[in-house]
Write a protein that holds these residues in place. Sequence first.
Motif, mmCIF file in Angstrom:
data_model
loop_
_atom_site.group_PDB
_atom_site.id
_atom_site.type_symbol
_atom_site.label_atom_id
_atom_site.label_comp_id
_atom_site.label_asym_id
_atom_site.label_seq_id
_atom_site.Cartn_x
_atom_site.Cartn_y
_atom_site.Cartn_z
ATOM 1 N N ARG A 284 36.571 42.587 39.783
ATOM 2 C CA ARG A 284 36.913 43.809 39.045
ATOM 3 C C ARG A 284 35.665 44.573 38.584
ATOM 4 O O ARG A 284 35.779 45.591 37.910
ATOM 5 C CB ARG A 284 37.786 43.467 37.829
ATOM 6 C CG ARG A 284 39.156 42.914 38.219
ATOM 7 C CD ARG A 284 40.026 42.677 36.990
ATOM 8 N NE ARG A 284 41.332 42.170 37.357
ATOM 9 C CZ ARG A 284 42.371 42.930 37.683
ATOM 10 N NH1 ARG A 284 42.231 44.247 37.690
ATOM 11 N NH2 ARG A 284 43.531 42.392 37.995
ATOM 12 N N SER A 285 34.491 44.068 38.946
ATOM 13 C CA SER A 285 33.266 44.733 38.509
ATOM 14 C C SER A 285 33.059 46.043 39.254
ATOM 15 O O SER A 285 33.602 46.270 40.338
ATOM 16 C CB SER A 285 32.063 43.818 38.749
ATOM 17 O OG SER A 285 31.848 43.646 40.142
ATOM 18 N N ASN A 286 32.273 46.922 38.664
ATOM 19 C CA ASN A 286 31.992 48.224 39.284
ATOM 20 C C ASN A 286 31.248 48.050 40.606
ATOM 21 O O ASN A 286 31.482 48.805 41.565
ATOM 22 C CB ASN A 286 31.159 49.092 38.327
ATOM 23 C CG ASN A 286 31.973 49.574 37.143
ATOM 24 O OD1 ASN A 286 33.195 49.699 37.247
ATOM 25 N ND2 ASN A 286 31.313 49.825 36.019
ATOM 26 N N GLU A 287 30.351 47.067 40.673
ATOM 27 C CA GLU A 287 29.603 46.836 41.908
ATOM 28 C C GLU A 287 30.536 46.400 43.041
ATOM 29 O O GLU A 287 30.397 46.851 44.179
ATOM 30 C CB GLU A 287 28.515 45.776 41.681
ATOM 31 C CG GLU A 287 27.266 46.304 41.007
ATOM 32 C CD GLU A 287 26.108 45.328 41.161
ATOM 33 O OE1 GLU A 287 26.372 44.104 41.262
ATOM 34 O OE2 GLU A 287 24.943 45.776 41.197
ATOM 35 N N TYR A 288 31.485 45.528 42.725
ATOM 36 C CA TYR A 288 32.435 45.055 43.740
ATOM 37 C C TYR A 288 33.267 46.227 44.266
ATOM 38 O O TYR A 288 33.459 46.377 45.477
ATOM 39 C CB TYR A 288 33.339 43.979 43.150
ATOM 40 C CG TYR A 288 34.301 43.378 44.154
ATOM 41 C CD1 TYR A 288 33.911 42.310 44.959
ATOM 42 C CD2 TYR A 288 35.594 43.877 44.294
ATOM 43 C CE1 TYR A 288 34.779 41.752 45.881
ATOM 44 C CE2 TYR A 288 36.480 43.329 45.217
ATOM 45 C CZ TYR A 288 36.062 42.267 46.009
ATOM 46 O OH TYR A 288 36.932 41.737 46.929
#
Length: 665
Positions: A33-37
């Motif tokens: 759920r991270s922005n990078e993912y």
Amino acid sequence: MSLQPGLDALKLKQYPEAIQLLEQFCRNSAETRSNEYIQAQMGLVQAYNATGQTPKAIALCRQLSASGNPQAASWATKALESLNQAPSNPVQKAGRAAQTGVKLAMAAGGNLALASGVTISLLFGMVLVLVLAISLIVNSKNSSLGLGIGVVITLLFNTAVFFISPWIMDLVQGWLYKTRWVTLAEIASKSPETAQVIQRVCQQKNLKEPRLGIIDDQNPTAFTYGALPNGARLVVSQGLFTYLDDDEIATVYAHELGHIVHWDFAVMTVASTLVQICYLIYSFASNLGKGGDSKVKDAAGTAALVAYFFYLVGTYLVLYLSRTREYFADHFAAETTGNPNALSRALVKIAYGIVEEGERTKQPSKLIEGTRALGIYDHKAAAGTGNAYRVAAEPSRIGRVFLWDIFNPWGWWMELNSTHPLTGKRVRALSTYAEKMGIEVEFDMARVVYEGKSLDKGRLYGSFIFDIAIYTAPTMGLFAGLIAGIILTATFKELGWVFAAPFLGLGVGILVKTFIMFPNYNNAPAVDVLSLMSDPYASPLRGKPAKLEGNLIGRGDAGSAFGSDLKLQDKTGLMYLRYASRLGPLGNFFFGMKKVQGLVGMQVTSLGWFRRGVAPWMDLIQLTSDSGTVVNSYHRFWSFILAGLSIIVGVALLFILNGASRGGI
């Protein structure tokens, strides 16, 4: 691992490199759920679309739209609008029937009522014959009473399980897969046509709306269970909404509703109960034969043999009934929706989704494994169809992988042990329905059938018979050796031959089987996964030497943290690599525990023997990575050891016994 190298490659339009880097980042990312993912996922959508992998881009967009991130969802919704109009979609949709509910003659599967009636009648007959036989054999009233009690308990137990199993399944599904029960309104928000189909079928068939469930798993599947139609559960995975379009989802739901309308779970429960009783009688007769007088022993032994035979026959009858019911559920969906093309498309896309999700995770899905018999699709058969869909520029190339399903005798043989018909046969039946409705057929199965008629039938069936003969070569060698030993003993009057020749025959038989199953690989050609899958002559026994280049993306063992098998992905698809240690299962375990994790993510060249059953695989010979790591596998090792030991024992017996015989003379 850093995200930046993948984004830099994307910016420079080095799309293949960007895909490799971004996929590797996503696989190694612990927080999805991270922005990078999410940024990596958005980059993959662009790279997939740029390299012509539109279905992959669409599926990823749908995942992003349901991710819960408002910005990603908004971006994905806009991207989907353009992707759905892309001309590079492998399957362009044809029309559908002008009206639903058109009655169609069955194209495959036979007669449902006849299949159910004959199967259950035969099973009842088998049970009746066995009960009467046991009753006549047994002199003791207590033994007869024991059998009667056993049968009654089996019936009562299965009846109780039949009625309470839906609640047990609810608990199990909730615990294992976190099933979420939803309303028809939520289904309508995801697939409007599906809600209409559910309402229409329930109204027309006077059914209570089934309890609807969704499992948060991206592997696309759907299944139904329950006791009676008005208490049925219809559960799908989130992956169904990710990989399928609205009309395709509706046909999958219609297929599952067909199982409810036809009372499939009730019929299958009755049939399975009768098979269990056959096994119960076999067990009872076997124990009965251990005591008592000789007449009772002989009669009980015969009854046990007959009971076990009926149990085996009953098992295959139940499997046949299961396959027949899949055909009829497909037929029901085609009639109900007037859109058999959409169900054909759905089956292909489900296979594609299973392959895609298999590449994203290091461990196979427990949901797909656990619901194999219940699901709309046997995931073991997904590799060929799914791989073809992801790279095919036109449906005819997808159809080529169906040649094996329809024409190879091994396909028929493998299907006997399956709860589902092979995909090619289901698509052929659905294409026939489309023709009867007067609509265009998306998968031109007539062309596939025409191509199949040009195949070398002598090679197909001759190879099949040869394969069976080779598989039994050790047994044939043993018996041939025994016969030869008797003849040689009678001729030369030396007792050693009758004991030695069977071992010699067994050893030779093992060697013959090994060399044909694992042929010379020195000139193995470099090929891709799809080319191997498109070979209609492929066999599960005769290995085809081949080299594959690709990326190791995970383990191939379902649910095993220490599995020794691997998954290799090349530009055309996914292949399972089976490893074999010289130390047997223990060596496989240690390899899986210590080595496999370090291999995952490597670019490798794989040398092995390709085989195809319901699922394709490669028996690994050698794996070489770009960094110089070499892994050797030894599938022939123990066969050579057993053959050598057998021949050595035979020769030793020959010299010892013949020498003793001559010395005695």
